[in-house]
Design a protein around this motif. Structure first.
Motif, mmCIF file in Angstrom:
data_model
loop_
_atom_site.group_PDB
_atom_site.id
_atom_site.type_symbol
_atom_site.label_atom_id
_atom_site.label_comp_id
_atom_site.label_asym_id
_atom_site.label_seq_id
_atom_site.Cartn_x
_atom_site.Cartn_y
_atom_site.Cartn_z
ATOM 1 N N THR B 443 27.411 12.028 -45.026
ATOM 2 C CA THR B 443 27.001 11.972 -46.421
ATOM 3 C C THR B 443 26.161 13.198 -46.721
ATOM 4 O O THR B 443 25.187 13.475 -46.031
ATOM 5 C CB THR B 443 26.162 10.708 -46.693
ATOM 6 N N ASP B 472 31.245 2.197 -55.365
ATOM 7 C CA ASP B 472 30.096 1.595 -54.721
ATOM 8 C C ASP B 472 29.619 0.493 -55.677
ATOM 9 O O ASP B 472 29.865 0.596 -56.881
ATOM 10 C CB ASP B 472 29.001 2.670 -54.544
ATOM 11 N N VAL B 477 31.329 7.132 -55.344
ATOM 12 C CA VAL B 477 31.181 8.036 -54.214
ATOM 13 C C VAL B 477 32.354 8.997 -54.247
ATOM 14 O O VAL B 477 33.485 8.577 -54.490
ATOM 15 C CB VAL B 477 31.199 7.231 -52.893
ATOM 16 N N SER B 479 34.513 11.598 -51.974
ATOM 17 C CA SER B 479 34.725 11.793 -50.543
ATOM 18 C C SER B 479 35.906 12.715 -50.329
ATOM 19 O O SER B 479 36.910 12.644 -51.039
ATOM 20 C CB SER B 479 34.983 10.425 -49.893
ATOM 21 N N SER B 494 30.981 13.241 -47.968
ATOM 22 C CA SER B 494 30.878 12.468 -49.204
ATOM 23 C C SER B 494 29.539 12.705 -49.886
ATOM 24 O O SER B 494 28.560 13.122 -49.251
ATOM 25 C CB SER B 494 31.070 10.975 -48.924
ATOM 26 N N GLU B 496 27.041 10.652 -52.866
ATOM 27 C CA GLU B 496 26.854 9.370 -53.547
ATOM 28 C C GLU B 496 26.269 9.612 -54.923
ATOM 29 O O GLU B 496 25.254 10.287 -55.067
ATOM 30 C CB GLU B 496 25.896 8.495 -52.730
ATOM 31 N N VAL B 498 24.904 7.269 -57.225
ATOM 32 C CA VAL B 498 24.519 5.859 -57.287
ATOM 33 C C VAL B 498 23.184 5.747 -58.017
ATOM 34 O O VAL B 498 22.327 6.617 -57.880
ATOM 35 C CB VAL B 498 24.415 5.298 -55.848
ATOM 36 N N LEU B 507 22.438 3.383 -48.273
ATOM 37 C CA LEU B 507 22.819 4.678 -48.844
ATOM 38 C C LEU B 507 22.561 5.791 -47.832
ATOM 39 O O LEU B 507 21.781 5.648 -46.914
ATOM 40 C CB LEU B 507 22.047 4.936 -50.137
ATOM 41 N N ARG B 607 31.310 -0.530 -48.406
ATOM 42 C CA ARG B 607 30.035 -0.238 -49.071
ATOM 43 C C ARG B 607 29.436 -1.511 -49.680
ATOM 44 O O ARG B 607 28.220 -1.701 -49.656
ATOM 45 C CB ARG B 607 30.221 0.837 -50.132
#
Lengths: 617, 617
Positions: B443, B472, B477, B479, B494, B496, B498, B507, B607
């Motif tokens: 990540t 998510d 996300v 990727s 990836s 995120e 979020v 996370l 996730r």
């Protein structure tokens, strides 16, 4: 009209979504398959939870890539359908959405599509399930809603109807008028979504930018009205795929969504010939309409919560700007500062933390405060409880999405007690010329942009201007002005999309813009009295000279006083900014002729100057 | 070839931009007007700073809406030009970009455009300035680069040439081949930008999504090659408008930009018939080409930095998975754990904070570690200093954009000392079957997505797959898998997106995916030995049955063991996840036949399960 929302429209695990949807007052819900698949709760538990919450599970969706299949695929698809129908019975839902086939293998043959949908509907009926067939805007062979209806009509099965979706209809530029020729009882479901008018691939547009009705540019009310005229009596159901709402707390997104549906019903009820047609025994659908808007005609005050040090600094600034401390509140630690019609309340409520100052409330002038609150409450604005002494004037307030308190006031009218009566007189007004609040600049929390715009539009009747993108040294700022019809109330709402590494006091600022009739005199006098203004770089003036061909005297005055300049087709704009105290700075503005903007062209220069000022050792 | 970049491509106040651009090794810079206008530094100071930094200010831009004006507007535009030319002299820049007129009032008349540009060039020449005229893709009457060149040719003034921009050319689908018919000395400037292939309004595409060459899908090398073949000898200058780079620290963005220009030169040099044509006395342009790529053939190890508690937990997990602690490092607190070809280093360097664990380094097998580092260094990867005892094997490493250390290894070959020789033997290997590192899931920090992809692509020669968007519970996300040609090295990068309110231990996770030949046996055994796997909801299996028509025995095994399933046209994929320790979890995978993916379809379920597990009281 019953209200519904697809679970995909808001964030969270499925059970939390259901709780949030019920709490916002929805009657029903569409369960999005992926939400169920990822849920740790089995279908029976979801069914029981929805029932406990009073939520009808109105639709299970989507069932993809079914119709117009080559024979070899059909058995497999029917097997898949049997699995889903069994699952739907466990979930207690009796309607499934079948969206038009997007697969490359699908056959462009309406008769085949109708025959296979007939077969699917027969299988569904055995499970007590109805099938709602919908045209996706990017369906391979069926992308138009009326085309989908023709196939449904040809399939001719009582368990098969059509599903309409305002996004799929309007994104293709289709005319919703033909909806009225579909029998209402054959419209099994109605999905509603708005979207900003973007020129982009429709699939990407749909997956990331849909928004709640009233937040975009599509005529969603036109689709709803057409469906009602057709005799549709099912729920109005929101289905929104939106990157921001995916990140937002589901509880606040659900309230925002419900507000949009109420405002949409009001808008629909106001359309000409919107009367729903009744078909057979069906009663016409009642639309939920809030009390009518009460125009806000101006600002009564802006209230700033201050710490002791912040309070001293703001008071010094107001004094330098010609304000006088004309009143002290009878029961609260609040001082009233006035110059002309500009009123600022300093509320010593921000604790002890440094030079804190923050705009926490705004007062709006309105002819009927109680009715204004009733409308706000009907549009789901939280009504604020108020501790009030017996002899104080009533003062009604609601909370905006960012927590700002919005008071509805009737200042100094004989027909109602005025909030100003709660202040004991203090110093006499100064001799400074007239001044009024021109607008307030309120930086919104990240991701509240559309929600705030819908709130101010629906609750206060403010009209949004175009959304602008303005440069910050470390990112972009989106800004949108909202104005009352007569311009008496103006807000500039913005969100900052700035790198985290650039955090500093120049971010999340708010401002109170004061309109002067002679900004040059006011700035001169304020400077003499010690007000500190934001330094504007010389390069700005070199550029302004090149762009605007300014008369030398004006050019010199701008430089000397640190004023900025803008022009539109109706007039010109002079303005400048004080340094901030806490989160708040004052902007002085002068509107020449009928200039209608906010000087947004100068915002990048202002933001760079604020960043530079913060970075100066 | 001289390298340049427009100041608008990176963030910050102008002076900081210049510092960052010089530090990254650029030769020149385009000053974007808005950056100068908002700067507190006068032009003379910018000029001096650029000179001190060894940066040539090669272009001032943009001068808008000039040519093909009705006569009434021309005087005003020439007056504006005089202002700008005076400013440019103060700035010490002798070339201005004039982009094609977008104004509704502009006249569709090439002769008029040529006449007015001739006049502008004459005025410019008086100031010692040259004018580079460019076709904007959304220019009102001139939007094609060859059209712009025809106007320049007709205007026929020595101080007037054309500016080419790869985005404006390629976004319209124009063929760059005609560039070769423009005399190289009439191409005054060359701007380069890439962009992902998006179907959207070209103006929005340009303003928000441009990226550095190699990060998008445009054939930027084709434009550069054509310009070189035409005889262009000026700088290659990046001009990128990008919402992410606007927010990124300018110092790292500038390095990323420079890396893209080096990789682009390498790509261009490798094109057939790329030899620059020489015109008159001009020498051919030298392209800066790094040492050739050295393929990475597999993972030597993954290194996890652990706290004492984290180390115990990861060790217990590895033990349950059949690993043995086979070595201890001679001089560092590092243990080697092995099962088959899968090697994990546990480095007791993460301090005392709880159960911390984080992948901080990866080892890649390569035939020529020293050459691999030389290439990485030539592509601006920071080479890591290494404290090494005299008798230890050389181990060369560079830092990836997220700080991950990338070591180039030659494990167990007779021709070179192996890093494994630095470990004293400890426990004997277990009898567990073969295992290897299939891929690593890393990540990335927010906003490092394109930078990381360009790094791994250019430095390691990994090939990026399509970028995916995966759900998510509280956001989306992105990727993207990157693979070496033979699949020996696979990374899943990836980022995120979020909601901040959803922050939690689920996370920013990383994972080490281990490939087994018999995942069922491995999971069974690991469970017996106490490994804790992520619980997968029953709903997932109901859905998998419906989707994949699995044989009952397989379906039962998936449920019993908590395995997930995916299929592509070449094979199938079985996988499962352990619970995380700190930031790290282990994935076990089995590839059946020639399945090529990473089970991304199951990522939303994973996730959601991780989020649910974290939220369980």
């Amino acid at each position: 009209m019953r209200t519904s929302i697809a679970t995909v429209s808001i964030s969270g695990p499925l059970t939390r979504k259901l709780d949030a949807i019920a709490a916002a007052g929805f009657d029903a819900v569409e369960v999005f398959e992926n939400d169920l698949v990822a849920s740790t709760a089995p279908p029976e538990e979801i069914r029981a939870r929805a029932a406990d919450l009073g939520l009808d599970i109105a639709l299970y969706q989507p069932f993809r890539d079914f119709e117009a299949a080559p024979p070899a695929r059909l058995d497999q698809s029917l097997r898949r359908a049997r699995h889903k129908f069994a699952l739907m019975r466990r979930l207690g839902v009796d309607q499934v959405l079948v969206c038009s086939n997007t697969a490359a293998w699908s056959v462009d043959d309406d008769a085949l599509a109708a025959e296979q949908l007939h077969r699917l509907a027969g299988l569904a009926a055995e499970h007590g399930i109805r099938v709602a067939y919908e045209a996706l805007a990017w369906g391979r062979n069926v992308s138009d809603y009326y085309h989908a209806w023709r196939i449904v009509r040809a399939a001719d099965h009582p368990a098969l109807g059509t599903c309409l979706d305002s996004f799929h209809i309007l994104s293709r530029g289709a005319d919703p008028a033909a909806i009225e020729s579909i029998p209402g009882d054959r419209i099994f479901f109605l999905q509603l979504a708005d979207a900003p008018l973007l020129a982009m691939d429709v699939l990407q547009w749909s997956r990331h930018y849909r928004c709640f009705p009233g937040q975009g540019g599509l005529d969603v009310a036109g689709v709803l009205a057409a469906a009602l005229r057709a005799g549709y009596t099912g729920p109005a159901s929101l289905e929104v795929f939106n990157d921001v709402y995916r990140r937002t707390e589901p509880e606040r997104a659900a309230v925002d969504a419900m507000r949009s549906l109420i405002a949409l019903q009001e808008q629909t009820a106001g359309l000409p010939s919107a009367a729903p047609r009744t078909r057979g025994a069906a009663a016409p659908v009642d639309l939920r309409v809030p009390p009518p808007p009460v125009p806000a005609t101006g600002f009564a005050f802006a209230e700033v919560a201050v710490s002791p040090v912040g309070g001293e600094r703001v008071a010094a600034l107001l004094t330098a700007l010609g304000f006088a401390r004309t009143g002290t509140h009878a029961s609260k630690p609040v001082a009233l500062w006035e110059r002309g019609q500009a009123r600022v309340l300093l509320n010593a409520a921000a604790g002890e933390s440094g030079a804190a100052a923050e705009v926490t409330a705004i007062g709006l002038e309105t002819a009927a405060p109680t009715e204004a609150v009733a409308r706000a409450e009907a549009l789901l604005a939280p009504v604020l409880p108020r501790a009030k002494e017996a002899d104080e004037a009533p003062l009604d307030a609601v909370a905006a999405p960012d927590g700002t308190q919005v008071f509805f006031c009737r200042t100094g009218h004989a027909d109602a007690p005025s909030w100003t009566g709660d202040f004991a007189p203090a110093d006499a007004p100064t001799a400074a010329g007239p001044l009024r609040i021109d607008h307030l600049g309120l930086t919104q929390p990240p991701h509240h942009y559309d929600e705030a715009a819908l709130f101010y539009r629906s609750v206060l009747g403010l009209r949004p201007s175009e959304s602008l993108e303005l440069a910050d040294p470390f990112g972009l700022v989106r800004s949108r002005a909202m104005e009352s019809e007569d311009g008496g109330v103006r807000l500039a709402l913005s969100i900052e999309n700035v790198g985290e590494h650039a955090a500093g006091p120049h971010l999340r600022l708010q401002h109170i813009a004061l309109r002067s009739d002679d900004i040059a005199a006011d700035v001169r006098s304020a400077r003499e009295n010690g007000a500190a203004f934001l330094p504007i770089p010389d390069n700005y003036y070199d550029d302004a000279d090149a762009r605007h061909d300014l008369p030398p005297a004006l050019s010199r005055e701008l430089r000397d006083l640190g004023l900025l300049y803008d022009r539109d087709e109706n007039g010109a704009f002079l303005h400048c900014y004080t340094l901030a105290v806490g989160r708040v700075f004052i902007e002085l503005v002068q509107r020449i002729d009928r200039y209608a903007g906010f000087g947004a062209a100068n915002t990048p220069v202002r933001r760079a100057a604020q960043q530079a000022h913060d970075s100066t050792p």
